[in-house]
Design a protein around this motif. Structure first.
Motif, PDB file in Angstrom:
ATOM      1  N   GLN A   1      -2.896   3.453  17.398  1.00 24.36           N
ATOM      2  CA  GLN A   1      -4.111   3.960  16.760  1.00 24.36           C
ATOM      3  C   GLN A   1      -3.777   4.564  15.380  1.00 24.36           C
ATOM      4  N   LEU A   2      -2.760   5.424  15.337  1.00 25.16           N
ATOM      5  CA  LEU A   2      -2.374   6.056  14.070  1.00 25.16           C
ATOM      6  C   LEU A   2      -1.905   5.006  13.067  1.00 25.16           C
ATOM      7  N   PHE A   3      -1.168   4.050  13.570  1.00 26.78           N
ATOM      8  CA  PHE A   3      -0.638   3.001  12.703  1.00 26.78           C
ATOM      9  C   PHE A   3      -1.778   2.172  12.094  1.00 26.78           C
ATOM     10  N   LEU A   4      -2.702   1.724  12.916  1.00 28.28           N
ATOM     11  CA  LEU A   4      -3.795   0.891  12.426  1.00 28.28           C
ATOM     12  C   LEU A   4      -4.710   1.688  11.499  1.00 28.28           C
ATOM     13  N   GLU A   5      -4.907   2.965  11.820  1.00 30.29           N
ATOM     14  CA  GLU A   5      -5.707   3.822  10.949  1.00 30.29           C
ATOM     15  C   GLU A   5      -5.051   3.936   9.576  1.00 30.29           C
ATOM     16  N   GLY A   6      -3.729   4.149   9.593  1.00 22.88           N
ATOM     17  CA  GLY A   6      -2.987   4.256   8.343  1.00 22.88           C
ATOM     18  C   GLY A   6      -3.073   2.974   7.543  1.00 22.88           C
ATOM     19  N   LEU A   7      -2.926   1.879   8.247  1.00 23.51           N
ATOM     20  CA  LEU A   7      -2.957   0.561   7.606  1.00 23.51           C
ATOM     21  C   LEU A   7      -4.315   0.305   6.957  1.00 23.51           C
ATOM     22  N   ARG A   8      -5.341   0.731   7.646  1.00 26.00           N
ATOM     23  CA  ARG A   8      -6.704   0.480   7.186  1.00 26.00           C
ATOM     24  C   ARG A   8      -7.030   1.299   5.938  1.00 26.00           C
ATOM     25  N   THR A   9      -6.573   2.549   5.930  1.00 24.29           N
ATOM     26  CA  THR A   9      -7.006   3.442   4.855  1.00 24.29           C
ATOM     27  C   THR A   9      -6.022   3.508   3.685  1.00 24.29           C
ATOM     28  N   ALA A  10      -4.797   2.998   3.880  1.00 23.97           N
ATOM     29  CA  ALA A  10      -3.811   3.105   2.799  1.00 23.97           C
ATOM     30  C   ALA A  10      -4.111   2.081   1.704  1.00 23.97           C
ATOM     31  N   GLY A  11      -3.581   2.346   0.536  1.00 24.89           N
ATOM     32  CA  GLY A  11      -3.819   1.475  -0.612  1.00 24.89           C
ATOM     33  C   GLY A  11      -3.099   0.139  -0.496  1.00 24.89           C
ATOM     34  N   GLU A  12      -3.395  -0.735  -1.426  1.00 22.41           N
ATOM     35  CA  GLU A  12      -2.834  -2.088  -1.385  1.00 22.41           C
ATOM     36  C   GLU A  12      -1.328  -2.102  -1.559  1.00 22.41           C
ATOM     37  N   ASP A  13      -0.799  -1.083  -2.204  1.00 29.76           N
ATOM     38  CA  ASP A  13       0.651  -1.053  -2.441  1.00 29.76           C
ATOM     39  C   ASP A  13       1.408  -0.427  -1.285  1.00 29.76           C
ATOM     40  N   SER A  14       0.682   0.046  -0.276  1.00 32.33           N
ATOM     41  CA  SER A  14       1.361   0.749   0.810  1.00 32.33           C
ATOM     42  C   SER A  14       2.190  -0.240   1.633  1.00 32.33           C
ATOM     43  N   ARG A  15       3.194   0.306   2.300  1.00 31.72           N
ATOM     44  CA  ARG A  15       4.079  -0.551   3.109  1.00 31.72           C
ATOM     45  C   ARG A  15       3.851  -0.300   4.588  1.00 31.72           C
ATOM     46  N   PRO A  16       3.505  -1.365   5.332  1.00 29.33           N
ATOM     47  CA  PRO A  16       3.323  -1.213   6.779  1.00 29.33           C
ATOM     48  C   PRO A  16       4.531  -0.582   7.461  1.00 29.33           C
ATOM     49  N   SER A  17       5.742  -0.917   6.978  1.00 24.69           N
ATOM     50  CA  SER A  17       6.933  -0.359   7.637  1.00 24.69           C
ATOM     51  C   SER A  17       6.932   1.165   7.532  1.00 24.69           C
ATOM     52  N   ALA A  18       6.525   1.700   6.361  1.00 23.53           N
ATOM     53  CA  ALA A  18       6.499   3.158   6.187  1.00 23.53           C
ATOM     54  C   ALA A  18       5.381   3.780   7.027  1.00 23.53           C
TER      55      ALA A  18
END
Ligand code: 1PW
Length: 213
Positions: free
Chosen positions: A118-135
């Motif tokens: 849940q936290l991961f998908l939330e982060g993925l959804r709201t983070a900017g285009e330059d964000s890294r899924p690994s982080a």
């Protein structure tokens, strides 16, 4: 033989939508179906994740066995399972030792992992285009599931996360269309995952099952 239907994370996340009944019970069948799909998704990301998926897979398989077994009516919902396993002594919140194959302790592991997801998908959804899924994945893991894992597992998990593809490729692997479509699907699915998590957390807390060994 017909080729298997193309995998899309849309159906997987949709399974969690079907989990909660009008009486706010969590149905085990769609819950496990959702997990099966997540495991397939992990497989599609590559072999580095097989140690992560193997444990989840074993737990899902054990639970599927209960759902099809002799006592299947006791495993229709998490509420029914908790009631049955407590009443029959399969689990006992006051004992330090416990059965490694109980439904409650097995679901508890999946439940904790669901918080991470849940936290991961939330982060993925709201983070900017330059964000890294690994982080994002590492941060959400450290904020949740990591607390329950010994050092070796934490280490191995963090190494595996480094192999996650960049944002664009990751969203594409979800197979729901463009990156924007994928973000929209995450937005639709997350409230359901949050709801399933919340109900389960409350149920396990009420029965003092959150620390089952
Ligand atoms: C792209 C994101 C997909 C999310 C999938 C989440 C899967 C989470 C599984 C993490 C497993 C890490 C390795 C295994 C650890 C086990 O020791 C641990 N299991 C879990 C699920 O935390 C504890 O299980 P145990 O040893 O008490 O049976």
């Amino acid at each position: 033989m017909a080729a298997p239907a193309a995998f899309s994370l849309r159906e997987v996340l949709g399974a969690f939508r079907g989990c909660v009944t009008e009486r706010r019970e969590v149905l085990l069948e769609p819950y496990l179906r959702g997990w099966r799909g997540l495991i397939r998704f992990l497989h599609s990301l590559g072999a580095v994740f097989s140690f992560i998926s193997r444990d989840a897979e074993a737990k899902v398989q054990l639970m599927e066995g209960y759902c099809r077994g002799e006592r299947r009516e006791r495993y229709v919902s998490l509420q029914a399972m908790v009631q049955y396993e407590l009443a029959s002594g399969v689990v006992d919140p006051h004992k330090r030792s416990g059965r490694a194959d109980s439904g409650c302790r097995t679901v508890l592991r999946l439940h904790r992992a669901l918080r991470w997801l849940q936290l991961f998908l939330e982060g993925l959804r709201t983070a900017g285009e330059d964000s890294r899924p690994s982080a994002i994945c590492t941060d959400s893991y450290n904020a949740s599931l990591a607390a329950f894992h010994p050092w070796v597992i934490r280490k191995a998990a963090t190494v595996a996360f480094c192999a996650l593809p960049p944002r664009g490729a990751f969203l594409e692997a979800m197979n729901v269309g463009s990156a924007e479509d994928a973000v929209a699907v995450l937005g639709e699915a997350l409230p359901y995952i949050r709801d399933v998590y919340g109900i389960t957390q409350e149920l396990f807390a009420e029965h003092r099952l959150l620390d089952l060994p």
